[in-house]
Scaffold this motif. Structure first.
Motif, PDB file in Angstrom:
ATOM      1  N   MET A 355       0.834  -1.201   0.000  1.00  0.00           N
ATOM      2  CA  MET A 355       0.000   0.000   0.000  1.00  0.00           C
ATOM      3  C   MET A 355       0.869   1.252   0.000  1.00  0.00           C
ATOM      4  SD  MET A 355      -3.035   1.089  -0.240  1.00  0.00           S
ATOM      5  CE  MET A 355      -4.020   2.573   0.003  1.00  0.00           C
ATOM      6  N   SER A 372     -10.152   3.884  -0.019  1.00  0.00           N
ATOM      7  CA  SER A 372      -9.375   2.683  -0.334  1.00  0.00           C
ATOM      8  C   SER A 372      -9.923   1.498   0.448  1.00  0.00           C
ATOM      9  CB  SER A 372      -7.890   2.886  -0.025  1.00  0.00           C
ATOM     10  OG  SER A 372      -7.693   3.021   1.369  1.00  0.00           O
ATOM     11  N   ASP A 374      -9.040  -3.177   0.806  1.00  0.00           N
ATOM     12  CA  ASP A 374      -8.160  -4.250   0.357  1.00  0.00           C
ATOM     13  C   ASP A 374      -8.755  -5.613   0.699  1.00  0.00           C
ATOM     14  OD1 ASP A 374      -7.418  -3.737   3.241  1.00  0.00           O
ATOM     15  OD2 ASP A 374      -6.185  -5.497   2.850  1.00  0.00           O
ATOM     16  N   THR A 378      -6.308  -8.071  -3.624  1.00  0.00           N
ATOM     17  CA  THR A 378      -6.598  -6.830  -4.333  1.00  0.00           C
ATOM     18  C   THR A 378      -6.553  -5.634  -3.392  1.00  0.00           C
ATOM     19  OG1 THR A 378      -8.098  -8.064  -5.793  1.00  0.00           O
ATOM     20  CG2 THR A 378      -8.220  -5.668  -5.893  1.00  0.00           C
ATOM     21  N   ILE A 379      -5.999  -4.528  -3.886  1.00  0.00           N
ATOM     22  CA  ILE A 379      -6.085  -3.239  -3.203  1.00  0.00           C
ATOM     23  C   ILE A 379      -6.793  -2.274  -4.145  1.00  0.00           C
ATOM     24  CG2 ILE A 379      -4.786  -1.263  -2.303  1.00  0.00           C
ATOM     25  CD1 ILE A 379      -2.602  -3.234  -1.464  1.00  0.00           C
TER      26      ILE A 379
END
Length: 401
Positions: A355, A372, A374, A378-379
């Motif tokens: 990140m 955001s 996660d 996946t982020i």
């Protein structure tokens, strides 16, 4: 009996020359000793006479057409495609049986326009394969328990193909399209995007759900049930494209310095909605999501705190969503025209600093991160749509994809 399912999309059956290339892939599979089941989409895309969207355009907005009748209309494109394709194979000396989704044993739920597969009875297909026939099946369509024709929604032919692959315990499910495989990013946006040789089911599902339109996520989930390998291939090439499996055998063989990210994907035309209660109001979060569900508004990318609910909706649902929330006496703030950028990779989980590198890449380009989230693979970062292309390039470059 060694079975392979080969699905050919609209562009792969849109012209005689493309259908001839598709036939060559079928004949190559026959030479390798496979019994072949072919799943076809309607021919071409909107504007071409038998494409699904063209058939839909025959009905005006003010016409009174029931959902049941609409499925009858939409199912015509695949039927036309299958008959033409079967005729072409017979002209080359092959024994062929053409089946509708119903004749192929595709039993679905009752939701016209977006039916789910309830079960598949592959007895008819198995019988024809044992008689050394190529079986051509119409994708996208099925039949309810009481005999009504249904369609499976967007990506329905992919779903048909993978469901048949699972029912037949196929060796491979080949998804033929107009690209060479799954790319690390959209090549129309990221110049250095390259084709990926392998992906896990989870990775490709995340790619697909974030806008990479090569295969439908529902189809991936079906193949994953029995670990049937999927190959995403180009109709115009003999290359084996991108292999999609559970991934354990090739993930274990990856060198320690292999790339953490597999690729980046994106989805756009979104609006971010922030909702707060005007006064302390326990349970207002439940009220927000229940009101969205009751109005058939799909929500995504949501964060929930005691003070605030944040989520995204497609741009075309914003007015309805906002009006619904205001009627509940809630404070609403929106940011229009945002995009979700997804950094996908089976190697993300447990690796420190991923990140940090994403934030650094976006910060270096003066790109504001609006939100955001996660998962293990996946982020996601929400950015202004005007920054989307630069965000994709920045992350792609930062991780040397």
């Amino acid at each position: 009996m060694k079975v392979i399912v080969q699905k050919f999309g609209g562009t792969s059956v849109s012209s005689r020359s493309m259908r001839e290339k598709a036939v060559m892939h079928i004949e190559a599979a026959l030479e390798e000793g496979y019994s072949v089941v072919v799943v076809v989409s309607a021919m071409g895309r909107i504007g071409e006479p038998y494409a699904t969207d063209t058939l839909l355009s025959l009905v005006r907005a003010d016409d009174t057409v029931s959902a049941r009748d609409m499925d009858l209309l939409m199912s015509c494109g695949e039927t036309i495609s299958a008959v033409i394709f079967g005729s072409m194979l017979r002209g080359r000396g092959h024994e062929v049986t053409v089946l509708t989704g119903a004749q192929a044993g595709m039993i679905t739920s009752n939701e016209f326009g977006n039916a789910r597969i309830a079960k598949i009875d592959p007895e008819r297909i198995v019988k024809e394969l044992k008689n050394n026939h190529i079986v051509v099946v119409t994708g996208f369509q099925g039949m309810t328990h009481d005999g009504e024709t249904t369609t499976l929604g967007r990506g329905g032919s992919d779903t048909s193909a993978t469901a048949l692959g699972v029912a037949l315990d196929a060796e491979f499910i080949d998804i033929f399209t107009d690209v060479d495989g799954i790319m690390t990013a959209d090549p129309n946006i990221v110049e250095g995007a390259r084709r990926l040789s392998h992906l896990t089911y989870t990775e490709i599902a995340n790619f697909a759900s974030q806008g990479a339109k090569v295969i439908h996520p529902r189809a991936v989930e079906l193949a994953m049930q029995k670990n049937i390998p999927i190959r995403v291939r180009s109709t115009e090439s003999n290359d084996l494209g991108t292999l999609v499996t559970s991934g354990m055998h090739f993930l274990e063989a990856r060198p320690a310095n292999d790339k953490i990210l597999t690729g980046v994907a994106h989805s756009s035309r979104l609006t971010q909605i922030k909702v707060r209660a005007k006064t302390k109001r326990p349970g207002f979060q439940n009220l927000v999501f229940r009101s969205m569900a009751e109005n058939d508004i799909s929500v995504d990318f949501f964060n929930v705190t005691p003070e605030e609910v944040v989520y995204t909706v497609p741009n075309n649902h914003v007015s309805q969503a906002v009006n619904t929330l205001l009627a509940l006496d809630l404070e609403v703030e929106t940011i229009a025209n945002v995009a979700k950028v997804a950094a996908v990779g089976a190697g993300i989980h447990g690796v420190p600093g991923v990140m940090a590198r994403i934030v650094e890449a976006l910060t270096d380009q003066d790109i504001e991160i609006l939100q955001s989230a996660d998962s293990n693979t996946t982020i996601w970062c929400l950015v202004h749509e005007a920054d989307m292309a630069n965000a994709l390039r920045a992350i792609h470059d930062k991780f040397n994809l």
